[in-house]
Design a protein around this motif. Structure first.
Motif, PDB file in Angstrom:
ATOM      1  N   ARG A  42       0.834  -1.201   0.000  1.00  0.00           N
ATOM      2  CA  ARG A  42       0.000   0.000   0.000  1.00  0.00           C
ATOM      3  C   ARG A  42       0.872   1.256   0.000  1.00  0.00           C
ATOM      4  O   ARG A  42       0.636   2.189  -0.763  1.00  0.00           O
ATOM      5  CB  ARG A  42      -0.916   0.004   1.229  1.00  0.00           C
ATOM      6  N   LEU A  43       1.914   1.251   0.832  1.00  0.00           N
ATOM      7  CA  LEU A  43       2.812   2.408   0.886  1.00  0.00           C
ATOM      8  C   LEU A  43       3.543   2.602  -0.440  1.00  0.00           C
ATOM      9  O   LEU A  43       3.758   3.728  -0.880  1.00  0.00           O
ATOM     10  CB  LEU A  43       3.811   2.252   2.029  1.00  0.00           C
ATOM     11  N   SER A  44       3.909   1.515  -1.083  1.00  0.00           N
ATOM     12  CA  SER A  44       4.579   1.601  -2.378  1.00  0.00           C
ATOM     13  C   SER A  44       3.659   2.215  -3.427  1.00  0.00           C
ATOM     14  O   SER A  44       4.076   3.071  -4.208  1.00  0.00           O
ATOM     15  CB  SER A  44       5.020   0.212  -2.823  1.00  0.00           C
ATOM     16  N   GLU A  45       2.396   1.796  -3.414  1.00  0.00           N
ATOM     17  CA  GLU A  45       1.439   2.348  -4.369  1.00  0.00           C
ATOM     18  C   GLU A  45       1.186   3.825  -4.096  1.00  0.00           C
ATOM     19  O   GLU A  45       1.128   4.638  -5.023  1.00  0.00           O
ATOM     20  CB  GLU A  45       0.120   1.579  -4.301  1.00  0.00           C
ATOM     21  N   GLU A  46       1.085   4.193  -2.814  1.00  0.00           N
ATOM     22  CA  GLU A  46       0.890   5.603  -2.465  1.00  0.00           C
ATOM     23  C   GLU A  46       2.086   6.437  -2.918  1.00  0.00           C
ATOM     24  O   GLU A  46       1.922   7.542  -3.428  1.00  0.00           O
ATOM     25  CB  GLU A  46       0.684   5.761  -0.963  1.00  0.00           C
ATOM     26  N   PHE A  47       3.291   5.910  -2.733  1.00  0.00           N
ATOM     27  CA  PHE A  47       4.491   6.632  -3.159  1.00  0.00           C
ATOM     28  C   PHE A  47       4.486   6.815  -4.669  1.00  0.00           C
ATOM     29  O   PHE A  47       4.776   7.904  -5.163  1.00  0.00           O
ATOM     30  CB  PHE A  47       5.746   5.869  -2.722  1.00  0.00           C
ATOM     31  N   TYR A  48       4.141   5.757  -5.406  1.00  0.00           N
ATOM     32  CA  TYR A  48       4.099   5.841  -6.865  1.00  0.00           C
ATOM     33  C   TYR A  48       3.083   6.887  -7.309  1.00  0.00           C
ATOM     34  O   TYR A  48       3.360   7.707  -8.183  1.00  0.00           O
ATOM     35  CB  TYR A  48       3.775   4.476  -7.467  1.00  0.00           C
ATOM     36  N   VAL A  52       3.611  10.381  -9.471  1.00  0.00           N
ATOM     37  CA  VAL A  52       2.877  10.707 -10.698  1.00  0.00           C
ATOM     38  C   VAL A  52       2.185  12.054 -10.542  1.00  0.00           C
ATOM     39  O   VAL A  52       2.198  12.892 -11.450  1.00  0.00           O
ATOM     40  CB  VAL A  52       1.854   9.595 -11.038  1.00  0.00           C
ATOM     41  N   ALA A  53       1.591  12.288  -9.364  1.00  0.00           N
ATOM     42  CA  ALA A  53       0.909  13.563  -9.123  1.00  0.00           C
ATOM     43  C   ALA A  53       1.893  14.727  -9.153  1.00  0.00           C
ATOM     44  O   ALA A  53       1.576  15.809  -9.658  1.00  0.00           O
ATOM     45  CB  ALA A  53       0.175  13.526  -7.788  1.00  0.00           C
ATOM     46  N   ASP A  54       3.089  14.514  -8.619  1.00  0.00           N
ATOM     47  CA  ASP A  54       4.101  15.580  -8.627  1.00  0.00           C
ATOM     48  C   ASP A  54       4.569  15.903 -10.046  1.00  0.00           C
ATOM     49  O   ASP A  54       4.909  17.043 -10.353  1.00  0.00           O
ATOM     50  CB  ASP A  54       5.301  15.195  -7.767  1.00  0.00           C
ATOM     51  N   GLU A  55       4.592  14.894 -10.910  1.00  0.00           N
ATOM     52  CA  GLU A  55       5.079  15.095 -12.281  1.00  0.00           C
ATOM     53  C   GLU A  55       4.000  15.617 -13.220  1.00  0.00           C
ATOM     54  O   GLU A  55       4.308  16.073 -14.318  1.00  0.00           O
ATOM     55  CB  GLU A  55       5.641  13.780 -12.817  1.00  0.00           C
ATOM     56  N   THR A  56       2.746  15.531 -12.801  1.00  0.00           N
ATOM     57  CA  THR A  56       1.635  15.969 -13.642  1.00  0.00           C
ATOM     58  C   THR A  56       1.406  17.461 -13.442  1.00  0.00           C
ATOM     59  O   THR A  56       1.308  17.924 -12.304  1.00  0.00           O
ATOM     60  CB  THR A  56       0.351  15.203 -13.278  1.00  0.00           C
TER      61      THR A  56
END
Length: 95
Positions: A42-48, A52-56
């Motif tokens: 779950r933490l890995s998915e949240e980090f990913y 993505v949100a930071d790059e968008t």
């Protein structure tokens, strides 16, 4: 004074004259396993997703450009379009 050898021992010769051990012929390989906890997944998915949100980009520049071009057109700003836009804004705020 120059010293070539210490007590008649040459470290290079000692290494060269050392008998080499043969490779072991029977090597047992075990199977390695890892277990990833549900929390780590779950933490890995949240980090990913945060990456993505930071790059968008926050602003969709192509959409902004389309709206700018529409507003420049005098035929676009009519009562029907203004009313539809106002309704969408009010709906977005729950009115």
């Amino acid at each position: 004074m120059m010293i070539d050898k210490i007590s008649g021992i040459s470290p290079v010769n000692n290494l060269q004259n050392t008998p080499k051990t043969g490779a072991s012929k029977s090597v047992k390989t075990g199977s390695d396993e890892i277990h990833i906890s549900d929390e780590a997944k779950r933490l890995s998915e949240e980090f990913y997703l945060s990456q993505v949100a930071d790059e968008t980009p926050d602003v969709r520049s192509e959409l902004v450009e389309q709206v700018r071009q529409k507003i420049q057109d005098p035929n676009y700003l009519n009562d029907a379009n203004l009313s539809a836009t106002a309704d969408k804004i009010l709906a977005a705020y729950g009115f």
